[in-house]
Scaffold this motif. Sequence first.
Motif, PDB file in Angstrom:
ATOM      1  N   ALA A  81       0.537  -0.754   0.039  1.00 57.10           N
ATOM      2  CA  ALA A  81      -0.205  -0.237  -0.199  1.00 57.10           C
ATOM      3  C   ALA A  81       1.143   1.581  -0.314  1.00 57.10           C
ATOM      4  N   SER A  82       2.282   0.978  -0.173  1.00 56.71           N
ATOM      5  CA  SER A  82       2.870   2.076   0.388  1.00 56.71           C
ATOM      6  C   SER A  82       3.453   2.730  -1.588  1.00 56.71           C
ATOM      7  N   THR A  83       2.708   3.111  -1.434  1.00 53.36           N
ATOM      8  CA  THR A  83       2.808   4.360  -3.498  1.00 53.36           C
ATOM      9  C   THR A  83       3.299   5.336  -3.244  1.00 53.36           C
ATOM     10  N   CYS A  84       3.760   5.823  -1.892  1.00 56.16           N
ATOM     11  CA  CYS A  84       4.292   7.369  -1.635  1.00 56.16           C
ATOM     12  C   CYS A  84       5.729   7.087  -0.955  1.00 56.16           C
ATOM     13  N   ALA A  85       6.198   7.886  -1.132  1.00 49.25           N
ATOM     14  CA  ALA A  85       7.761   7.670  -0.524  1.00 49.25           C
ATOM     15  C   ALA A  85       8.202   8.633  -0.461  1.00 49.25           C
ATOM     16  N   ALA A  86       9.516   9.450   0.224  1.00 49.94           N
ATOM     17  CA  ALA A  86       9.907  10.649   1.134  1.00 49.94           C
ATOM     18  C   ALA A  86      11.234  10.108   0.730  1.00 49.94           C
ATOM     19  N   LEU A  87      12.150  10.661  -0.645  1.00 43.65           N
ATOM     20  CA  LEU A  87      13.551  10.998  -0.225  1.00 43.65           C
ATOM     21  C   LEU A  87      13.752  12.599   0.426  1.00 43.65           C
ATOM     22  N   ILE A  88      13.988  12.571   2.111  1.00 47.35           N
ATOM     23  CA  ILE A  88      14.800  13.394   2.426  1.00 47.35           C
ATOM     24  C   ILE A  88      16.230  13.813   2.967  1.00 47.35           C
ATOM     25  N   PRO A  89      17.285  14.508   1.652  1.00 43.20           N
ATOM     26  CA  PRO A  89      18.235  14.815   1.786  1.00 43.20           C
ATOM     27  C   PRO A  89      18.756  15.490   3.231  1.00 43.20           C
ATOM     28  N   ILE A  90      19.575  15.704   4.667  1.00 43.99           N
ATOM     29  CA  ILE A  90      19.395  16.854   5.680  1.00 43.99           C
ATOM     30  C   ILE A  90      21.207  16.702   5.680  1.00 43.99           C
ATOM     31  N   LYS A  91      21.723  17.990   5.627  1.00 47.76           N
ATOM     32  CA  LYS A  91      23.449  18.192   6.190  1.00 47.76           C
ATOM     33  C   LYS A  91      22.697  19.114   7.974  1.00 47.76           C
ATOM     34  N   LYS A  92      23.425  18.742   8.875  1.00 45.85           N
ATOM     35  CA  LYS A  92      23.385  19.553  10.153  1.00 45.85           C
ATOM     36  C   LYS A  92      24.743  20.566   9.711  1.00 45.85           C
ATOM     37  N   PRO A 138      27.405  14.814   0.733  1.00 47.73           N
ATOM     38  CA  PRO A 138      26.913  16.146   0.299  1.00 47.73           C
ATOM     39  C   PRO A 138      26.093  16.546   1.518  1.00 47.73           C
ATOM     40  N   PHE A 139      25.464  15.266   2.147  1.00 46.91           N
ATOM     41  CA  PHE A 139      24.145  15.651   3.276  1.00 46.91           C
ATOM     42  C   PHE A 139      25.017  14.451   3.998  1.00 46.91           C
ATOM     43  N   ASP A 140      24.655  14.774   5.366  1.00 47.63           N
ATOM     44  CA  ASP A 140      24.842  14.179   6.029  1.00 47.63           C
ATOM     45  C   ASP A 140      23.715  12.483   6.905  1.00 47.63           C
ATOM     46  N   PHE A 141      22.542  12.980   6.749  1.00 54.81           N
ATOM     47  CA  PHE A 141      21.796  11.808   5.976  1.00 54.81           C
ATOM     48  C   PHE A 141      21.385  11.481   4.974  1.00 54.81           C
ATOM     49  N   LEU A 142      20.187  10.368   4.332  1.00 54.12           N
ATOM     50  CA  LEU A 142      19.227  10.469   3.244  1.00 54.12           C
ATOM     51  C   LEU A 142      18.319   9.933   5.016  1.00 54.12           C
ATOM     52  N   THR A 143      16.840  10.193   4.859  1.00 51.49           N
ATOM     53  CA  THR A 143      15.897  10.108   5.225  1.00 51.49           C
ATOM     54  C   THR A 143      14.663   9.105   4.308  1.00 51.49           C
ATOM     55  N   TRP A 144      13.964   8.468   4.811  1.00 52.43           N
ATOM     56  CA  TRP A 144      13.089   7.779   3.462  1.00 52.43           C
ATOM     57  C   TRP A 144      12.390   7.432   4.220  1.00 52.43           C
ATOM     58  N   SER A 165      11.476  22.793  15.205  1.00 49.49           N
ATOM     59  CA  SER A 165      11.799  22.129  16.404  1.00 49.49           C
ATOM     60  C   SER A 165      13.475  23.126  16.462  1.00 49.49           C
ATOM     61  N   GLU A 166      13.749  22.392  17.689  1.00 52.20           N
ATOM     62  CA  GLU A 166      15.248  23.226  18.116  1.00 52.20           C
ATOM     63  C   GLU A 166      16.251  22.200  17.386  1.00 52.20           C
ATOM     64  N   GLU A 167      16.052  20.849  17.375  1.00 55.87           N
ATOM     65  CA  GLU A 167      16.979  20.251  15.895  1.00 55.87           C
ATOM     66  C   GLU A 167      17.179  20.890  14.660  1.00 55.87           C
ATOM     67  N   TRP A 168      16.231  21.389  14.372  1.00 52.12           N
ATOM     68  CA  TRP A 168      15.915  22.049  12.790  1.00 52.12           C
ATOM     69  C   TRP A 168      16.969  23.735  12.612  1.00 52.12           C
ATOM     70  N   LYS A 169      17.068  23.952  13.856  1.00 53.15           N
ATOM     71  CA  LYS A 169      17.615  25.150  13.572  1.00 53.15           C
ATOM     72  C   LYS A 169      19.187  24.313  12.912  1.00 53.15           C
ATOM     73  N   TYR A 170      19.464  24.087  13.780  1.00 48.52           N
ATOM     74  CA  TYR A 170      21.040  23.474  13.463  1.00 48.52           C
ATOM     75  C   TYR A 170      21.340  22.631  11.411  1.00 48.52           C
ATOM     76  N   VAL A 171      19.578  22.553  11.066  1.00 56.15           N
ATOM     77  CA  VAL A 171      20.274  22.170   9.563  1.00 56.15           C
ATOM     78  C   VAL A 171      20.802  23.018   8.865  1.00 56.15           C
ATOM     79  N   GLU A 172      21.156  22.595   7.908  1.00 55.90           N
ATOM     80  CA  GLU A 172      21.643  23.714   7.156  1.00 55.90           C
ATOM     81  C   GLU A 172      21.346  23.877   5.674  1.00 55.90           C
ATOM     82  N   ARG A 173      21.249  22.379   5.025  1.00 64.06           N
ATOM     83  CA  ARG A 173      20.632  22.273   4.288  1.00 64.06           C
ATOM     84  C   ARG A 173      19.575  20.846   3.621  1.00 64.06           C
TER      85      ARG A 173
END
Length: 181
Positions: A81-92, A138-144, A165-173
């Motif tokens: 049923a999971s026909t949708c996905a998101a790839l969210i690369p993140i760099k802190k 180029p990114f620290d994490f690839l979240t899927w 959130s406070e955590e996202w203040k450290y996200v630069e990309r």
Amino acid sequence: MNNHYSFIGGHEGPWRVTRCHAVVGEPVDAVQRLNVVNTPASQLNQRGTWVLQGFTSNVRYAERHEITQLRARQEGLNRPASTCAALIPIKKNAQWWALSQDERRAIFEAQSHHTEIGLAYLPEIARQLHHSRDLGEPFDFLTWFEFAPEHTDVFDELLVKLRASEEWKYVEREVDIRLLR
Ligand code: HEM
């Protein structure tokens, strides 16, 4: 065990890119399709327009009681049923990486409630965290993330909470790539 994955953006693969949005920092080149393979980038024949790679790993921050709750609620990837996905690369940013492990954990959970917030979205959202920083990527994490189309709105609601959130203040990309199969 091969825990190394490549996310190949280009013209091939089961996932069709429906949106590719830079939330903060530099975007990535727009592509039509995404292929995810359990292979390091160095061993790929097809490299597409871009390749982002990461590896799955042990937990860094989750405590026993959180691991227990996560295991009780989460479901695996590749549900029909999971026909949708998101790839969210993140760099802190450098400030985040200069902190100690206990300081990072305090921001991640005590101040930002990342796991507590995320748990409320299980099992609808299935997830896999990939680490990229130690590969010089180029990114620290690839979240899927994978979910059914009817859960797109709750996934977007989760993103609003985490990005405030406070955590996202450290996200630069951060790039938000949405996919359909
Ligand atoms: C890390 C849970 C959604 C981005 C983690 C960790 C947990 C977790 C337990 C810590 C892993 C460890 O101990 O090493 C969840 C749950 C979610 C969720 C249950 C619900 C679906 C999200 C979303 C994003 C995200 C939507 C991105 C937009 C991250 C990142 C890390 C992380 C980047 C690594 C943080 C770091 O090591 O600095 N998540 N998460 N998570 N999550 Fe989530």
